[in-house]
Every structure is written in structure tokens, then in C-alpha cells.
Design a protein around this motif. Structure first.
Motif, PDB file in Angstrom:
ATOM      1  N   ARG A  88     -71.211  42.360  29.864  1.00  0.00           N
ATOM      2  CA  ARG A  88     -71.090  43.535  30.653  1.00  0.00           C
ATOM      3  C   ARG A  88     -70.327  43.640  31.957  1.00  0.00           C
ATOM      4  NH1 ARG A  88     -71.940  46.868  26.533  1.00  0.00           N
ATOM      5  NH2 ARG A  88     -73.843  46.760  25.372  1.00  0.00           N
ATOM      6  N   GLY A  89     -70.409  42.432  32.668  1.00  0.00           N
ATOM      7  CA  GLY A  89     -69.768  42.267  34.063  1.00  0.00           C
ATOM      8  C   GLY A  89     -68.261  42.495  34.178  1.00  0.00           C
ATOM      9  N   GLN A  90     -67.996  43.245  35.130  1.00  0.00           N
ATOM     10  CA  GLN A  90     -66.608  43.537  35.394  1.00  0.00           C
ATOM     11  C   GLN A  90     -65.904  42.387  36.396  1.00  0.00           C
ATOM     12  OE1 GLN A  90     -64.772  45.315  33.710  1.00  0.00           O
ATOM     13  NE2 GLN A  90     -65.729  47.451  33.138  1.00  0.00           N
ATOM     14  N   PRO A  91     -64.568  41.967  36.112  1.00  0.00           N
ATOM     15  CA  PRO A  91     -63.751  42.557  35.204  1.00  0.00           C
ATOM     16  C   PRO A  91     -63.887  41.723  33.994  1.00  0.00           C
ATOM     17  CG  PRO A  91     -62.228  41.085  36.767  1.00  0.00           C
ATOM     18  CD  PRO A  91     -64.086  41.147  37.421  1.00  0.00           C
ATOM     19  N   TRP A  92     -64.730  40.595  33.871  1.00  0.00           N
ATOM     20  CA  TRP A  92     -64.806  39.602  32.920  1.00  0.00           C
ATOM     21  C   TRP A  92     -65.320  39.684  31.616  1.00  0.00           C
ATOM     22  CZ3 TRP A  92     -61.515  37.024  35.649  1.00  0.00           C
ATOM     23  CH2 TRP A  92     -61.593  37.114  37.268  1.00  0.00           C
ATOM     24  N   ARG A  93     -65.660  41.109  31.247  1.00  0.00           N
ATOM     25  CA  ARG A  93     -65.895  41.359  29.997  1.00  0.00           C
ATOM     26  C   ARG A  93     -64.480  41.786  29.241  1.00  0.00           C
ATOM     27  NH1 ARG A  93     -68.788  47.231  30.620  1.00  0.00           N
ATOM     28  NH2 ARG A  93     -68.554  47.210  28.331  1.00  0.00           N
ATOM     29  N   ARG A  94     -63.272  41.678  30.007  1.00  0.00           N
ATOM     30  CA  ARG A  94     -62.031  41.786  29.457  1.00  0.00           C
ATOM     31  C   ARG A  94     -61.527  40.464  29.270  1.00  0.00           C
ATOM     32  NH1 ARG A  94     -58.239  45.178  33.135  1.00  0.00           N
ATOM     33  NH2 ARG A  94     -56.951  44.650  31.412  1.00  0.00           N
ATOM     34  N   LEU A  95     -61.369  40.052  28.105  1.00  0.00           N
ATOM     35  CA  LEU A  95     -60.657  38.746  27.715  1.00  0.00           C
ATOM     36  C   LEU A  95     -59.257  38.451  28.430  1.00  0.00           C
ATOM     37  CD1 LEU A  95     -61.470  38.168  23.925  1.00  0.00           C
ATOM     38  CD2 LEU A  95     -62.373  36.854  25.823  1.00  0.00           C
ATOM     39  N   GLU A  96     -58.448  39.724  28.641  1.00  0.00           N
ATOM     40  CA  GLU A  96     -57.307  39.561  29.299  1.00  0.00           C
ATOM     41  C   GLU A  96     -57.373  38.957  30.537  1.00  0.00           C
ATOM     42  OE1 GLU A  96     -56.951  42.805  26.259  1.00  0.00           O
ATOM     43  OE2 GLU A  96     -58.174  42.211  27.823  1.00  0.00           O
ATOM     44  N   LYS A  97     -58.517  39.326  31.147  1.00  0.00           N
ATOM     45  CA  LYS A  97     -58.760  39.080  32.684  1.00  0.00           C
ATOM     46  C   LYS A  97     -59.086  37.525  32.735  1.00  0.00           C
ATOM     47  CE  LYS A  97     -58.316  41.189  35.822  1.00  0.00           C
ATOM     48  NZ  LYS A  97     -56.945  41.311  36.518  1.00  0.00           N
ATOM     49  N   LEU A  98     -60.061  37.282  31.755  1.00  0.00           N
ATOM     50  CA  LEU A  98     -60.429  35.908  31.874  1.00  0.00           C
ATOM     51  C   LEU A  98     -59.324  34.715  31.495  1.00  0.00           C
ATOM     52  CD1 LEU A  98     -63.426  34.388  31.968  1.00  0.00           C
ATOM     53  CD2 LEU A  98     -63.266  33.974  29.450  1.00  0.00           C
ATOM     54  N   ALA A  99     -58.390  35.232  30.495  1.00  0.00           N
ATOM     55  CA  ALA A  99     -57.630  34.308  30.145  1.00  0.00           C
ATOM     56  C   ALA A  99     -56.337  34.239  31.374  1.00  0.00           C
ATOM     57  CB  ALA A  99     -56.720  34.672  28.972  1.00  0.00           C
ATOM     58  N   GLU A 100     -56.407  35.207  32.151  1.00  0.00           N
ATOM     59  CA  GLU A 100     -55.506  35.350  33.382  1.00  0.00           C
ATOM     60  C   GLU A 100     -56.020  34.309  34.507  1.00  0.00           C
ATOM     61  OE1 GLU A 100     -54.216  38.343  36.964  1.00  0.00           O
ATOM     62  OE2 GLU A 100     -54.676  39.119  35.038  1.00  0.00           O
ATOM     63  N   LEU A 101     -57.326  34.499  34.844  1.00  0.00           N
ATOM     64  CA  LEU A 101     -58.098  33.276  35.484  1.00  0.00           C
ATOM     65  C   LEU A 101     -57.730  31.991  35.048  1.00  0.00           C
ATOM     66  CD1 LEU A 101     -59.993  32.783  37.719  1.00  0.00           C
ATOM     67  CD2 LEU A 101     -61.771  33.030  35.984  1.00  0.00           C
ATOM     68  N   VAL A 102     -58.082  31.563  33.861  1.00  0.00           N
ATOM     69  CA  VAL A 102     -57.873  30.369  33.575  1.00  0.00           C
ATOM     70  C   VAL A 102     -56.147  29.742  33.657  1.00  0.00           C
ATOM     71  CG1 VAL A 102     -57.952  28.586  31.616  1.00  0.00           C
ATOM     72  CG2 VAL A 102     -59.944  30.254  32.268  1.00  0.00           C
ATOM     73  N   ARG A 103     -55.493  30.749  33.298  1.00  0.00           N
ATOM     74  CA  ARG A 103     -54.063  30.557  33.295  1.00  0.00           C
ATOM     75  C   ARG A 103     -53.575  30.286  34.693  1.00  0.00           C
ATOM     76  NH1 ARG A 103     -52.581  35.054  31.229  1.00  0.00           N
ATOM     77  NH2 ARG A 103     -52.960  34.508  29.215  1.00  0.00           N
ATOM     78  N   ARG A 104     -54.095  30.870  35.700  1.00  0.00           N
ATOM     79  CA  ARG A 104     -53.553  30.897  37.287  1.00  0.00           C
ATOM     80  C   ARG A 104     -54.129  29.650  37.830  1.00  0.00           C
ATOM     81  NH1 ARG A 104     -55.329  35.950  40.325  1.00  0.00           N
ATOM     82  NH2 ARG A 104     -54.012  35.126  41.899  1.00  0.00           N
ATOM     83  N   ILE A 105     -55.235  29.127  37.526  1.00  0.00           N
ATOM     84  CA  ILE A 105     -55.663  28.192  37.917  1.00  0.00           C
ATOM     85  C   ILE A 105     -55.104  26.698  37.136  1.00  0.00           C
ATOM     86  CG2 ILE A 105     -57.779  26.502  37.941  1.00  0.00           C
ATOM     87  CD1 ILE A 105     -59.302  29.046  38.331  1.00  0.00           C
ATOM     88  N   SER A 106     -54.859  26.703  35.992  1.00  0.00           N
ATOM     89  CA  SER A 106     -53.992  25.906  35.301  1.00  0.00           C
ATOM     90  C   SER A 106     -54.371  24.302  35.452  1.00  0.00           C
ATOM     91  CB  SER A 106     -52.484  26.044  35.763  1.00  0.00           C
ATOM     92  OG  SER A 106     -51.606  25.113  34.902  1.00  0.00           O
ATOM     93  N   SER A 107     -55.596  24.225  35.034  1.00  0.00           N
ATOM     94  CA  SER A 107     -56.043  22.855  35.176  1.00  0.00           C
ATOM     95  C   SER A 107     -56.687  22.389  33.770  1.00  0.00           C
ATOM     96  CB  SER A 107     -57.323  22.662  36.148  1.00  0.00           C
ATOM     97  OG  SER A 107     -57.998  21.522  36.136  1.00  0.00           O
ATOM     98  N   PRO A 108     -56.634  21.241  33.268  1.00  0.00           N
ATOM     99  CA  PRO A 108     -57.155  20.741  31.924  1.00  0.00           C
ATOM    100  C   PRO A 108     -58.474  20.921  32.061  1.00  0.00           C
ATOM    101  CG  PRO A 108     -56.278  18.791  33.262  1.00  0.00           C
ATOM    102  CD  PRO A 108     -55.798  20.165  33.944  1.00  0.00           C
TER     103      PRO A 108
END
Length: 278
Positions: A154-174
């Protein structure tokens, strides 16, 4: 990929204290285990005692020969008090879980991201980026466990997979990857193929597999809810390396063991395309 080795039983399925749940799962024949904070929450364990209970559960696993493959850290509420003193305090608290998990052979530590409800919509993305970037850099530098951030129910904005993917992509760490929760995805309208498309360019450390009716977070056996599991064929093999079968059961532990076995059989059939052997 070894099909049988990819499935992981979660302690949250058993209504037992955490260490007892680890021991009982092992007695039932489930050797690869997810050590889950849900057991501590249900047992009413106070926050100052959480680390001690996790350590005791991991020590129990080591003594009996179980494999604690994944560890689900406390929900975001746990970290709000140290966060109130500054982000470095919340990071320091999270590091304790990562260090402890690694010392007992845990491969992945799963965290819930901070939601806008608790940290404010104006800084939620910045704060999570800062929090997880520091943790990922630390874990990579010290050679510790992988950190996985889970899509929210339920928690915003992380209920949206697009936002979660963006977060991980921006940090870009294995060392920072995604934990894709199928039930949470279903609550928010994501079919398995759509999820696979959104997450195609970010690493997936593990999956939390369960079903629901699309309205409430039921943590039901796969195939008993509204998820269209035929679309699992679109998931990358990477996502199937660690499958935490994360169902809930309120019955006696011996009955819940049967539920776990049924959930494993359903997962093999629906997600891995493997029928149960006679």
C-alpha cells in the motif's frame, strides 16, 4: 538452476516464536528458510529485543543445520525512531541486521522502503535513495549480504513497480536488488508479465510468492487467488533463483506444515512448470 533448491519456506507461515519456527520448519523437512520479522511482531517482541531474537533464530539454524537463505528485516516503523535522530542513525541500525545476517550465511536481507506517509511525499524518494545507497556501498565494500528492497502493498510511491525499479536503477549497485512480491504486485494491478517487463533491466534478488483476491493482502497459497500464473513464463530465470513461499496460516503448526507443502507443490507447478514427483 536447481529447481528444488530455489524454494524457501518462510517462518511467517508458522504461528510460533522465531527460533521455534526455524526449528519446526527444519523438522518438517524444509531446510532452506526465510527468517522473517513477522514472527517477532506477532509474538509482541519489543524493539530493543528484536536483534537478540533474530540472532537466536540464526544461531538455532546454525546448530541444527538449516540454511537461512533470506532474512526479512523489520518493517519501516522499526526504523522511524532512529531515523528521527538523523538518517545516519537509521543506517547504523540497518547495518546491524546486514552484519548479523552475513555472519550466519544469509544471502539476502530484505527491507521495506520508507513510505511517503511516514517520511513525507516531498522527501520520500531522496531519503530512500540516500538510505539504500549508503547501505549498498557499505555491503559492497565489506563483502556482505545482498540488500533487496521490496515492492509495497500500500505504501506510496513504492506500490508502483516503476518507482521501485527507478530507485534501484539510480543507485546502480550490484548489492542493491529488488525483492518482487507477487501478492503486493497483484494488489496494485501488476500481472506477472507486466512486472517482468518493468523489472527487466534491474537485478532481482528474490521473490515473495503468494496469492490474494486483488483486494486484501491475504498471503494465500499460489493458485487460490486472482493472480494469472500462466504469465509466469515471462519472468526471467534470475527471478526464480530464490523463491520465498510466503503464505500465512493461523492453524496449528502441524496443519500449517501441510499448507506449506501444498504451497510448494503449487509453486513448482505454476511458477516453475514442474509437476510434483510421485
Amino acid at each position: 538452476m536447481e529447481i528444488g533448491r530455489s524454494l524457501i519456506a518462510s517462518t511467517r507461515t508458522l504461528t510460533l516464536p522465531l527460533a521455534q519456527a526455524v526449528e519446526k520448519l527444519y523438522e518438517m523437512g524444509f531446510t532452506r528458510i526465510d527468517v522473517n520479522y513477522a514472527n517477532l511482531e506477532r509474538s509482541g517482541v519489543d524493539d530493543p529485543s528484536v536483534l537478540t531474537h533474530f540472532r537466536w533464530a540464526l544461531l538455532t539454524a546454525a546448530k541444527i543445520g538449516a540454511e537461512p537463505v533470506t532474512l526479512h528485516a523489520p518493517w519501516e516503523d522499526y526504523f522511524l525512531l532512529p531515523l528521527g535522530r538523523g538518517i545516519e542513525h537509521a543506517v547504523a541500525e540497518a547495518k546491524l541486521f546486514i552484519e548479523m545476517a552475513y555472519s550466519y550465511g544469509v544471502e539476502v536481507v530484505v527491507f521495506h522502503p520508507f513510505s511517503a506517509k511516514h517520511v513525507g511525499s516531498h522527501r520520500v524518494e531522496w531519503l530512500n535513495k540516500r538510505f539504500f545507497a549508503i547501505l549498498a556501498e557499505y555491503s559492497e565494500r565489506e563483502g556482505l549480504s545482498v540488500i533487496a528492497v521490496e515492492n509495497a502493498a500500500r505504501g506510496q510511491p513504492w506500490r508502483r513497480l516503476e518507482k521501485l525499479a527507478e530507485l534501484v536503477r539510480r543507485i546502480s549497485s550490484p548489492m542493491l536488488q529488488v525483492c518482487f512480491d507477487t501478492g503486493h504486485g497483484n494488489l496494485n494491478g501488476y500481472s506477472l508479465d507486466r512486472a517482468a517487463k518493468i523489472l527487466e533491466d534491474v537485478p532481482i534478488a528474490c521473490m515473495h510468492v503468494h496469492d490474494n483476491n486483488g483486494v486484501s493482502d491475504d498471503h494465500s497459497i499460489p493458485g487460490t487467488g486472482t493472480i494469472d500464473w500462466s504469465r509466469a513464463r515471462y519472468l526471467p530465470e534470475e527471478a526464480l533463483r530464490r523463491i520465498v513461499v510466503e503464505i500465512d496460516c493461523k492453524a496449528a503448526h502441524h496443519v500449517c506444515g501441510l499448507h506449506i507443502a501444498a504451497a510448494f507443490a503449487a509453486t513448482r507447478r505454476l511458477l516453475l512448470g514442474q509437476a510434483e514427483k510421485p
